[in-house]
Design a protein around this motif. Structure first.
Motif, PDB file in Angstrom:
ATOM      1  N   GLY A 112       6.897   8.132  17.620  1.00 52.66           N
ATOM      2  CA  GLY A 112       5.662   7.448  17.983  1.00 52.66           C
ATOM      3  C   GLY A 112       5.636   5.966  17.665  1.00 52.66           C
ATOM      4  N   VAL A 113       6.815   5.345  17.481  1.00 49.41           N
ATOM      5  CA  VAL A 113       6.837   3.928  17.102  1.00 49.41           C
ATOM      6  C   VAL A 113       7.543   3.039  18.134  1.00 49.41           C
ATOM      7  N   TRP A 114       8.059   3.634  19.210  1.00 45.62           N
ATOM      8  CA  TRP A 114       8.815   2.850  20.179  1.00 45.62           C
ATOM      9  C   TRP A 114       7.967   1.741  20.817  1.00 45.62           C
ATOM     10  N   SER A 115       6.749   2.039  21.178  1.00 47.32           N
ATOM     11  CA  SER A 115       5.909   1.050  21.865  1.00 47.32           C
ATOM     12  C   SER A 115       5.704  -0.216  21.031  1.00 47.32           C
ATOM     13  N   SER A 116       5.648  -0.061  19.723  1.00 47.79           N
ATOM     14  CA  SER A 116       5.428  -1.233  18.860  1.00 47.79           C
ATOM     15  C   SER A 116       6.735  -1.906  18.445  1.00 47.79           C
ATOM     16  N   LEU A 117       7.865  -1.216  18.625  1.00 46.21           N
ATOM     17  CA  LEU A 117       9.142  -1.767  18.163  1.00 46.21           C
ATOM     18  C   LEU A 117      10.090  -2.165  19.289  1.00 46.21           C
ATOM     19  N   SER A 118       9.806  -1.732  20.514  1.00 45.19           N
ATOM     20  CA  SER A 118      10.768  -1.927  21.609  1.00 45.19           C
ATOM     21  C   SER A 118      11.145  -3.391  21.834  1.00 45.19           C
ATOM     22  N   LYS A 119      10.203  -4.294  21.607  1.00 51.20           N
ATOM     23  CA  LYS A 119      10.495  -5.716  21.816  1.00 51.20           C
ATOM     24  C   LYS A 119      11.068  -6.378  20.571  1.00 51.20           C
ATOM     25  N   LYS A 120      11.306  -5.584  19.557  1.00 47.75           N
ATOM     26  CA  LYS A 120      11.867  -6.132  18.315  1.00 47.75           C
ATOM     27  C   LYS A 120      13.227  -5.519  18.014  1.00 47.75           C
ATOM     28  N   THR A 121      13.916  -5.106  19.087  1.00 46.84           N
ATOM     29  CA  THR A 121      15.247  -4.529  18.919  1.00 46.84           C
ATOM     30  C   THR A 121      16.318  -5.538  19.321  1.00 46.84           C
ATOM     31  N   ALA A 122      17.523  -5.339  18.807  1.00 48.94           N
ATOM     32  CA  ALA A 122      18.686  -6.143  19.179  1.00 48.94           C
ATOM     33  C   ALA A 122      19.714  -5.177  19.764  1.00 48.94           C
ATOM     34  N   PRO A 123      19.702  -4.966  21.087  1.00 49.79           N
ATOM     35  CA  PRO A 123      20.591  -3.996  21.720  1.00 49.79           C
ATOM     36  C   PRO A 123      22.056  -4.452  21.677  1.00 49.79           C
ATOM     37  N   MET A 124      22.940  -3.537  21.289  1.00 45.82           N
ATOM     38  CA  MET A 124      24.361  -3.851  21.173  1.00 45.82           C
ATOM     39  C   MET A 124      25.194  -2.925  22.057  1.00 45.82           C
ATOM     40  N   LYS A 125      26.453  -3.313  22.289  1.00 42.29           N
ATOM     41  CA  LYS A 125      27.284  -2.606  23.277  1.00 42.29           C
ATOM     42  C   LYS A 125      27.875  -1.299  22.763  1.00 42.29           C
ATOM     43  N   ASN A 126      27.907  -1.095  21.443  1.00 45.05           N
ATOM     44  CA  ASN A 126      28.366   0.176  20.881  1.00 45.05           C
ATOM     45  C   ASN A 126      27.943   0.268  19.420  1.00 45.05           C
ATOM     46  N   THR A 127      28.161   1.418  18.823  1.00 42.19           N
ATOM     47  CA  THR A 127      27.678   1.647  17.455  1.00 42.19           C
ATOM     48  C   THR A 127      28.374   0.770  16.424  1.00 42.19           C
ATOM     49  N   ARG A 128      29.655   0.455  16.658  1.00 43.72           N
ATOM     50  CA  ARG A 128      30.355  -0.417  15.719  1.00 43.72           C
ATOM     51  C   ARG A 128      29.796  -1.832  15.744  1.00 43.72           C
ATOM     52  N   ALA A 129      29.323  -2.266  16.894  1.00 47.58           N
ATOM     53  CA  ALA A 129      28.692  -3.589  16.997  1.00 47.58           C
ATOM     54  C   ALA A 129      27.369  -3.601  16.243  1.00 47.58           C
ATOM     55  N   VAL A 130      26.635  -2.481  16.319  1.00 44.00           N
ATOM     56  CA  VAL A 130      25.389  -2.363  15.550  1.00 44.00           C
ATOM     57  C   VAL A 130      25.701  -2.449  14.063  1.00 44.00           C
ATOM     58  N   LEU A 131      26.699  -1.685  13.637  1.00 42.67           N
ATOM     59  CA  LEU A 131      27.095  -1.677  12.225  1.00 42.67           C
ATOM     60  C   LEU A 131      27.489  -3.074  11.759  1.00 42.67           C
ATOM     61  N   ALA A 132      28.252  -3.795  12.579  1.00 42.17           N
ATOM     62  CA  ALA A 132      28.695  -5.143  12.216  1.00 42.17           C
ATOM     63  C   ALA A 132      27.510  -6.091  12.048  1.00 42.17           C
ATOM     64  N   MET A 133      26.517  -5.971  12.902  1.00 41.78           N
ATOM     65  CA  MET A 133      25.326  -6.817  12.789  1.00 41.78           C
ATOM     66  C   MET A 133      24.626  -6.612  11.453  1.00 41.78           C
ATOM     67  N   VAL A 134      24.543  -5.349  11.034  1.00 37.00           N
ATOM     68  CA  VAL A 134      23.879  -5.045   9.767  1.00 37.00           C
ATOM     69  C   VAL A 134      24.739  -5.485   8.589  1.00 37.00           C
ATOM     70  N   GLU A 135      26.043  -5.248   8.689  1.00 44.29           N
ATOM     71  CA  GLU A 135      26.950  -5.654   7.612  1.00 44.29           C
ATOM     72  C   GLU A 135      26.908  -7.161   7.383  1.00 44.29           C
ATOM     73  N   ARG A 136      26.810  -7.921   8.462  1.00 47.22           N
ATOM     74  CA  ARG A 136      26.764  -9.388   8.352  1.00 47.22           C
ATOM     75  C   ARG A 136      25.360  -9.900   8.039  1.00 47.22           C
ATOM     76  N   LYS A 137      24.410  -8.958   7.907  1.00 49.64           N
ATOM     77  CA  LYS A 137      23.012  -9.273   7.596  1.00 49.64           C
ATOM     78  C   LYS A 137      22.378 -10.184   8.641  1.00 49.64           C
ATOM     79  N   GLN A 138      22.820 -10.003   9.888  1.00 54.07           N
ATOM     80  CA  GLN A 138      22.204 -10.730  10.986  1.00 54.07           C
ATOM     81  C   GLN A 138      20.886 -10.083  11.393  1.00 54.07           C
ATOM     82  N   VAL A 139      20.736  -8.822  11.006  1.00 55.27           N
ATOM     83  CA  VAL A 139      19.477  -8.097  11.180  1.00 55.27           C
ATOM     84  C   VAL A 139      19.222  -7.339   9.881  1.00 55.27           C
ATOM     85  N   PRO A 140      17.967  -7.093   9.539  1.00 57.04           N
ATOM     86  CA  PRO A 140      17.688  -6.390   8.284  1.00 57.04           C
ATOM     87  C   PRO A 140      18.013  -4.904   8.320  1.00 57.04           C
TER      88      PRO A 140
END
Length: 256
Positions: free
Chosen positions: A154-182
């Motif tokens: 029930g939180v997608w409507s409030s969060l959908s515009k606050k996402t950083a879509p990435m091309k695969n799961t390892r790219a998501v992991l790298a973004m978090v590891e580098r603290k580019q996203v919280p």
């Protein structure tokens, strides 16, 4: 003597070509990177070379459909496996599931564990002015699962515009590891393999479709068939368990 050396060189080059043609190319979802690396080590003991090609399931499936030289394909969802099987009758035999996974919320910062995932205010407190890294929600399996979960919570409507879509799961992991996203949403196996992130919450499986990894044998090369069987044997099943994957469910993977 010259003729003997010429024949020897021709023989060696023919053998080298024969061996290279028997290299097994495993196209696998990026979350399967360590799995395929372990598979390559086991195959090497049987004098079989395995080369992994990694990326999002959607990208790999399209590449294979367009003629990429894959011998085995491991997808992170049944959708893209179904797509590939329907392209010119790809596959020597029907695909089947070899493992499962789950979603977790991770952070590279020292944030507290999330008490509830169904309160948008909790998410807002986590991300502040930042964004949530997730997979691209239309094509990338980890993103498709993540959107399903956020919609169900029930939180997608409030969060959908606050996402950083990435091309695969390892790219998501790298973004978090580098603290580019919280925070980010990845597979539990990705979080387990990283020493730079902490798990803030496990997203209950009831909020998204079962995460399944179907495998498809694409060629009739003898070495590919051997590797295909190795992937299903106990040593590799043990590796999957050690890396955090759940056992394969007793169902047929790709249904049409």
């Amino acid at each position: 003597m010259y003729r003997f050396l010429t024949l020897l060189l021709l023989t060696l080059s023919c053998n080298a070509f024969a061996n290279s043609s028997q290299t097994v190319y495993v196209y696998a979802a990026s979350s399967m990177t360590q799995v395929v690396q372990n598979l390559a080590q086991i195959a090497a003991k049987h004098n079989i070379e395995v080369k992994g090609v990694f990326g999002s399931s959607s990208s790999l499936a399209r590449q294979i459909a367009n003629g990429a030289p894959a011998d085995i394909f491991i997808s992170a969802n049944t959708q893209w496996m179904n797509y590939l099987e329907q392209q010119q009758n790809k596959g020597v035999q029907p695909a089947h599931v070899i493992a499962g996974n789950e979603l977790v919320v991770i952070s590279g910062d020292d944030l507290p564990r999330v008490p509830t995932l169904s309160d948008s205010m909790v998410w807002q407190a986590l991300i502040g002015n930042g964004r949530i890294a997730i997979g691209e929600t239309n094509t990338v399996p980890v993103g498709i699962y993540a959107k399903q979960a956020l919609v169900s919570l029930g939180v997608w409507s409030s969060l959908s515009k606050k996402t950083a879509p990435m091309k695969n799961t390892r790219a998501v992991l790298a973004m978090v590891e580098r603290k580019q996203v919280p925070v980010g949403i990845v597979y539990a196996t990705d979080a387990k393999q990283s020493k730079m992130v902490k798990v803030l919450a496990h997203i209950p499986a009831k909020h998204y479709a079962p995460i399944q990894y179907p495998m498809l044998l694409l060629t009739d090369k003898s070495n590919a068939n051997q590797v295909y069987k190795m992937m299903q044997a106990k040593p590799m099943q043990d590796v999957l368990g050690e890396l955090g994957f759940s056992p394969a469910p007793k169902i047929v993977a790709a249904t049409h």
